[in-house]
Design a protein around this motif. Structure first.
Motif, PDB file in Angstrom:
ATOM      1  N   ALA A 140      26.934  27.191  27.615  1.00 59.67           N
ATOM      2  CA  ALA A 140      26.548  26.827  26.249  1.00 59.67           C
ATOM      3  C   ALA A 140      25.214  26.106  26.195  1.00 59.67           C
ATOM      4  CB  ALA A 140      27.641  25.961  25.616  1.00 59.67           C
ATOM      5  N   VAL A 141      24.839  25.414  27.265  1.00 63.12           N
ATOM      6  CA  VAL A 141      23.547  24.728  27.295  1.00 63.12           C
ATOM      7  C   VAL A 141      22.539  25.512  28.136  1.00 63.12           C
ATOM      8  CG1 VAL A 141      24.508  22.449  26.840  1.00 63.12           C
ATOM      9  CG2 VAL A 141      24.337  23.222  29.203  1.00 63.12           C
ATOM     10  N   ARG A 142      22.820  26.794  28.364  1.00 62.09           N
ATOM     11  CA  ARG A 142      21.905  27.758  28.977  1.00 62.09           C
ATOM     12  C   ARG A 142      21.546  27.412  30.419  1.00 62.09           C
ATOM     13  NH1 ARG A 142      18.138  30.062  24.071  1.00 62.09           N
ATOM     14  NH2 ARG A 142      19.706  29.847  22.442  1.00 62.09           N
ATOM     15  N   MET A 143      22.512  26.903  31.139  1.00 58.18           N
ATOM     16  CA  MET A 143      22.306  26.656  32.566  1.00 58.18           C
ATOM     17  C   MET A 143      22.188  27.978  33.309  1.00 58.18           C
ATOM     18  SD  MET A 143      22.270  23.352  33.138  1.00 58.18           S
ATOM     19  CE  MET A 143      22.619  23.251  34.889  1.00 58.18           C
ATOM     20  N   TYR A 194      25.281  27.232  38.474  1.00 51.29           N
ATOM     21  CA  TYR A 194      26.682  26.851  38.284  1.00 51.29           C
ATOM     22  C   TYR A 194      27.233  26.388  39.625  1.00 51.29           C
ATOM     23  CZ  TYR A 194      26.113  29.273  33.861  1.00 51.29           C
ATOM     24  OH  TYR A 194      25.668  29.657  32.614  1.00 51.29           O
ATOM     25  N   ASP A 241      30.985  25.385  29.296  1.00 54.31           N
ATOM     26  CA  ASP A 241      30.154  24.268  28.849  1.00 54.31           C
ATOM     27  C   ASP A 241      28.740  24.387  29.404  1.00 54.31           C
ATOM     28  OD1 ASP A 241      32.341  23.252  27.536  1.00 54.31           O
ATOM     29  OD2 ASP A 241      32.869  21.827  29.113  1.00 54.31           O
ATOM     30  N   ALA A 242      28.627  24.795  30.665  1.00 53.27           N
ATOM     31  CA  ALA A 242      27.303  24.981  31.261  1.00 53.27           C
ATOM     32  C   ALA A 242      26.584  26.171  30.623  1.00 53.27           C
ATOM     33  CB  ALA A 242      27.434  25.189  32.770  1.00 53.27           C
ATOM     34  N   SER A 282      28.341  16.217  35.640  1.00 60.90           N
ATOM     35  CA  SER A 282      27.760  16.816  34.429  1.00 60.90           C
ATOM     36  C   SER A 282      28.752  17.645  33.626  1.00 60.90           C
ATOM     37  CB  SER A 282      26.570  17.703  34.816  1.00 60.90           C
ATOM     38  OG  SER A 282      25.558  16.942  35.427  1.00 60.90           O
ATOM     39  N   PHE A 283      29.650  18.355  34.305  1.00 63.36           N
ATOM     40  CA  PHE A 283      30.545  19.277  33.606  1.00 63.36           C
ATOM     41  C   PHE A 283      31.999  19.052  34.009  1.00 63.36           C
ATOM     42  CE2 PHE A 283      26.388  21.373  33.803  1.00 63.36           C
ATOM     43  CZ  PHE A 283      26.162  21.570  32.442  1.00 63.36           C
TER      44      PHE A 283
END
Length: 304
Positions: free
Chosen positions: A228-231, A234, A225-226, A216-217
């Motif tokens: 930025a999409v509000r994950m 981690y 990046d994670a 995914s990343f």
């Protein structure tokens, strides 16, 4: 383009399997006709069972790469080595033979790092404590930031980078050859190995720590990046290196951590770098050197 050859083997005699070892033969060099045939003929004449062949043509570089995985009787090891040397002289290929079936010694590790010390320190400490049943044979870096670690753990240190940190990839491979390295561990080594280096130590011999969850990343900024999409979860990924960068199908181990909503990115990165990444890499390296997982046709195979 990668050419993979799947070979149908007859059912082996169980008694014969007790006396066979797995060997990986890699060959890299200038591309021209007839390079694969001598290797295939060599191993078949030695009575080996061929379980995997991969060939790769780097057309833009005129580079030929080949991996052959075989099962061979231990008493033919010297014959294999001598035949490989003869083929290398005759064809100009850089050929290596190696067995993951290591006996009577511990696997030898080359630990590669750049700036961050947490992950290489964790591997060195795990080796010292016996958690990883291996020998830290060398440390290699394109920078000087981790040199004190090598001194602290009494491991030979080699710098392969210029003033700007550009690595001499041929020197890295030469060091590993000279020190009879079994596994190259990229412990936050911030350089991309070229295809020729990857193929020379192909077959599950290069272990990487990626500071994000694959597939995914990928890339250089997986935390951001994670974020930025509000994950809220981690992680890190320990995987075998193959020519396709961060391909994701060679995952040895993944570890994750969750954070409450509103946690600042700096706190997330710090927790990942100081706690999660080291633990992820140590467990991944432990699994490999313990023989719990191997790479076959660029896929993870659990041996236990």
């Amino acid at each position: 383009m990668i050419y993979a050859v799947f070979l149908q083997k007859p059912d082996p005699n169980p008694q014969e399997l007790c006396y066979s070892m797995q060997f990986i033969i890699t060959a890299v060099g200038p591309d021209h006709r007839g390079l694969a045939d001598p290797i295939v003929h060599c191993v078949t004449e030695l009575g080996a069972n061929i379980s995997e062949i991969q060939m790769f043509d780097h057309d833009e570089e005129s580079l030929f790469s080949m991996l052959t995985r075989v099962e061979l009787a231990p008493n033919r090891v010297r014959d294999l080595s001598e035949a490989a040397n003869e083929i290398s002289v005759r064809t100009g290929l850089s050929i290596r033979t190696w067995s993951p079936d290591i006996v009577d010694r511990k696997p030898r590790l080359a630990i590669c790092a750049t700036y961050r010390t947490e992950t290489p320190r964790a591997v060195l400490q795990a080796v010292q404590d016996g958690q990883i049943a291996a020998e830290a044979a060398v440390m290699i870096s394109n920078r000087q930031a981790c040199r004190s670690l090598a001194e602290e753990y009494d491991v030979p240190w080699f710098t392969i980078g210029d003033a700007e940190g550009k690595a001499d990839d041929d020197q890295l491979i030469n060091i590993c050859d000279e020190h009879q390295i079994d596994y190259i561990v990229l412990a936050r080594y911030m350089r991309i190995l070229p295809p020729s280096s990857v193929w020379k130590y192909a077959g599950g011999r290069i272990i990487n720590l990626h500071h994000g969850l694959l597939p995914s990343f990928p890339g250089m900024r997986p935390y951001h990046d994670a974020f930025a999409v509000r994950m809220l979860t981690y992680g890190a990924t320990c995987h075998f290196i193959v020519p396709e960068l961060d391909a994701g199908n060679q995952i040895i181990n993944q570890s994750t951590f969750s954070v409450p909503p509103g946690t600042p990115i700096d706190a997330i990165v710090r927790r990942g770098q100081e706690e999660n990444e080291p633990a992820c890499l140590v467990e991944g390296v432990r699994r490999v050197v313990a023989g719990e997982v191997r790479l076959h046709f660029n896929r993870i195979v659990a041996t236990a």
